[in-house]
Write a protein that holds these residues in place. Structure first.
Motif, PDB file in Angstrom:
ATOM      1  N   HIS A  47      93.353 -43.463  -3.943  1.00  0.00           N
ATOM      2  CA  HIS A  47      92.828 -43.226  -5.287  1.00  0.00           C
ATOM      3  C   HIS A  47      91.760 -42.142  -5.206  1.00  0.00           C
ATOM      4  CE1 HIS A  47      92.318 -44.166  -9.448  1.00  0.00           C
ATOM      5  NE2 HIS A  47      91.049 -44.523  -9.322  1.00  0.00           N
ATOM      6  N   ASN A  48      91.276 -41.677  -6.362  1.00  0.00           N
ATOM      7  CA  ASN A  48      90.172 -40.708  -6.391  1.00  0.00           C
ATOM      8  C   ASN A  48      88.977 -41.266  -5.628  1.00  0.00           C
ATOM      9  OD1 ASN A  48      91.725 -39.077  -8.014  1.00  0.00           O
ATOM     10  ND2 ASN A  48      90.766 -39.726  -9.929  1.00  0.00           N
ATOM     11  N   SER A  50      88.873 -41.635  -2.374  1.00  0.00           N
ATOM     12  CA  SER A  50      89.284 -42.347  -1.154  1.00  0.00           C
ATOM     13  C   SER A  50      89.041 -41.528   0.108  1.00  0.00           C
ATOM     14  CB  SER A  50      90.766 -42.722  -1.237  1.00  0.00           C
ATOM     15  OG  SER A  50      91.578 -41.557  -1.275  1.00  0.00           O
ATOM     16  N   HIS A 206      98.405 -39.891  -4.982  1.00  0.00           N
ATOM     17  CA  HIS A 206      98.079 -41.261  -5.371  1.00  0.00           C
ATOM     18  C   HIS A 206      99.282 -41.913  -6.048  1.00  0.00           C
ATOM     19  CE1 HIS A 206      96.941 -38.884  -8.984  1.00  0.00           C
ATOM     20  NE2 HIS A 206      97.431 -39.917  -9.639  1.00  0.00           N
ATOM     21  N   HIS A 207     100.433 -41.228  -5.985  1.00  0.00           N
ATOM     22  CA  HIS A 207     101.665 -41.778  -6.555  1.00  0.00           C
ATOM     23  C   HIS A 207     102.514 -42.391  -5.441  1.00  0.00           C
ATOM     24  CE1 HIS A 207     100.950 -40.098 -10.506  1.00  0.00           C
ATOM     25  NE2 HIS A 207     100.778 -38.898  -9.987  1.00  0.00           N
ATOM     26  N   LYS A 221      90.996 -45.812   1.514  1.00  0.00           N
ATOM     27  CA  LYS A 221      90.051 -46.297   0.513  1.00  0.00           C
ATOM     28  C   LYS A 221      88.635 -46.078   1.048  1.00  0.00           C
ATOM     29  CE  LYS A 221      88.505 -50.482  -1.904  1.00  0.00           C
ATOM     30  NZ  LYS A 221      88.669 -51.966  -2.013  1.00  0.00           N
ATOM     31  N   LYS A 242      97.250 -52.372  -4.362  1.00  0.00           N
ATOM     32  CA  LYS A 242      96.522 -52.480  -5.633  1.00  0.00           C
ATOM     33  C   LYS A 242      95.018 -52.416  -5.402  1.00  0.00           C
ATOM     34  CE  LYS A 242     100.063 -55.325  -7.903  1.00  0.00           C
ATOM     35  NZ  LYS A 242     100.399 -56.692  -8.398  1.00  0.00           N
ATOM     36  N   CYS A 244      93.506 -50.773  -3.252  1.00  0.00           N
ATOM     37  CA  CYS A 244      93.135 -49.388  -2.963  1.00  0.00           C
ATOM     38  C   CYS A 244      93.240 -48.500  -4.206  1.00  0.00           C
ATOM     39  CB  CYS A 244      94.018 -48.833  -1.852  1.00  0.00           C
ATOM     40  SG  CYS A 244      93.685 -49.569  -0.227  1.00  0.00           S
ATOM     41  N   GLY A 245      93.518 -49.119  -5.357  1.00  0.00           N
ATOM     42  CA  GLY A 245      93.551 -48.390  -6.609  1.00  0.00           C
ATOM     43  C   GLY A 245      94.824 -47.610  -6.853  1.00  0.00           C
ATOM     44  N   ILE A 246      95.888 -47.967  -6.152  1.00  0.00           N
ATOM     45  CA  ILE A 246      97.166 -47.260  -6.288  1.00  0.00           C
ATOM     46  C   ILE A 246      98.104 -48.098  -7.149  1.00  0.00           C
ATOM     47  CG2 ILE A 246      99.135 -46.279  -5.045  1.00  0.00           C
ATOM     48  CD1 ILE A 246      97.220 -46.199  -2.561  1.00  0.00           C
TER      49      ILE A 246
END
Length: 294
Positions: A47-48, A50, A206-207, A221, A242, A244-246
């Motif tokens: 994620h942003n 990371s 991040h996809h 992360k 999840k 890790c914000g993905i």
């Protein structure tokens, strides 16, 4: 000898807070170690914030570790005498192609890199032709970059790096500013380069779905590598992903929801294709029940 290696890399930088004007130290990478082999297709997910983009710049030799080291073909990126060799070995493509396109005509833009490397003029134009062919952009050679779509611009940026003949291309969220069609075009182009020319690809994204066909994945992360492995080893770790914000793609979200409803789905089923095959082959009644949902 490993093609690329990060060994216990720590990277810190200083910032000033706007309100109190105090100097603070930010640790963007925290004891990162990884190994990349020649010809690998590596995805680095995060994620942003990371640390994945910072790691990309480290691997390209644009930043140097505060502690630890980055070795590229055995050369320490922290030694100034290795800078030119390392930057010839690894080229980097950023998320906004407009920041990398400088020519008025596509062929001029692609020729800029090898010209700065001192490549003879006759060879430059041969490289331009080969780079355009490799990304499927030959028909746009004499067009203005400003007249191209986002996906086409990104493929021209990749062609510009390719004309410099690096062994590795690092792509820092290259599809972040593109529509679905442009994303598909760029991903197809880099997979083609990896398979047809054995160019090492490091894809920062991040996809999750962009990493599905990678040889190996690192999940990051807060500057740390939280998980690593081949896609079938990473995909089942939904909670970690999840955390890790993905975001999970639709098919994996659907599998999770079915399991939450106590519908038995085998552990190895993680993609839409796997799910449909399992439902059709193993449970036709369930398939009929879910027909409207799918």
């Amino acid at each position: 000898m490993d093609f690329m290696k990060a060994i216990n890399v720590i990277f810190r930088y200083k910032v000033f807070t706007s309100e109190e004007e105090e100097e603070q130290t930010v640790q963007a990478l925290d004891d990162v170690s990884l190994t990349i082999n020649k010809g690998d297709f590596i995805a680095i997910l995060g994620h942003n914030g990371s640390g994945k983009s910072t790691l990309a710049k480290q691997l390209a030799g644009l930043l140097h570790p505060t502690e630890g080291c980055i070795l590229i073909r055995g050369l320490d990126s922290g030694r100034p005498e290795n800078n030119i060799t390392i930057r010839k070995t690894a080229g980097i493509v950023f998320q906004n192609p407009d920041n990398q396109l400088i020519g008025n005509i596509v062929e001029e833009d692609i020729a800029f890199g090898p010209e700065n490397l001192g490549v003879p003029k006759e060879e430059i134009w041969e490289r331009v032709s080969n780079a355009l062919a490799a990304t499927g952009m030959t028909a746009y050679r004499f067009k203005s970059p400003r007249a191209l779509s986002g996906g086409q611009k990104q493929k021209i940026a990749i062609s510009g790096i390719l004309a410099m003949e690096p062994e590795c291309i690092i792509l820092d969220e290259p599809t972040a500013m593109l529509d679905p069609k442009g994303r598909k075009e760029v991903l197809q182009a880099i997979h083609h380069l990896n398979k047809s020319k054995n160019i090492t690809i490091i894809l920062i994204t991040h996809h999750m779905e962009e990493a599905e066909d990678a040889d190996y994945i690192y999940v990051m992360k807060k500057g740390k590598i939280m998980a690593q492995g081949m896609p079938p080893q990473i995909w089942p770790q939904h909670d970690l992903i999840k955390d890790c914000g993905i975001g999970l793609p639709f098919d994996r979200t659907l599998v999770d929801e079915l399991r939450d409803e106590h519908i038995e789905i085998p552990v190895g089923v993680n993609t839409e294709e796997d799910l449909l095959y399992y439902l059709v082959e193993s449970n036709s009644n369930l398939m009929r029940m879910l027909g409207g949902y799918l």
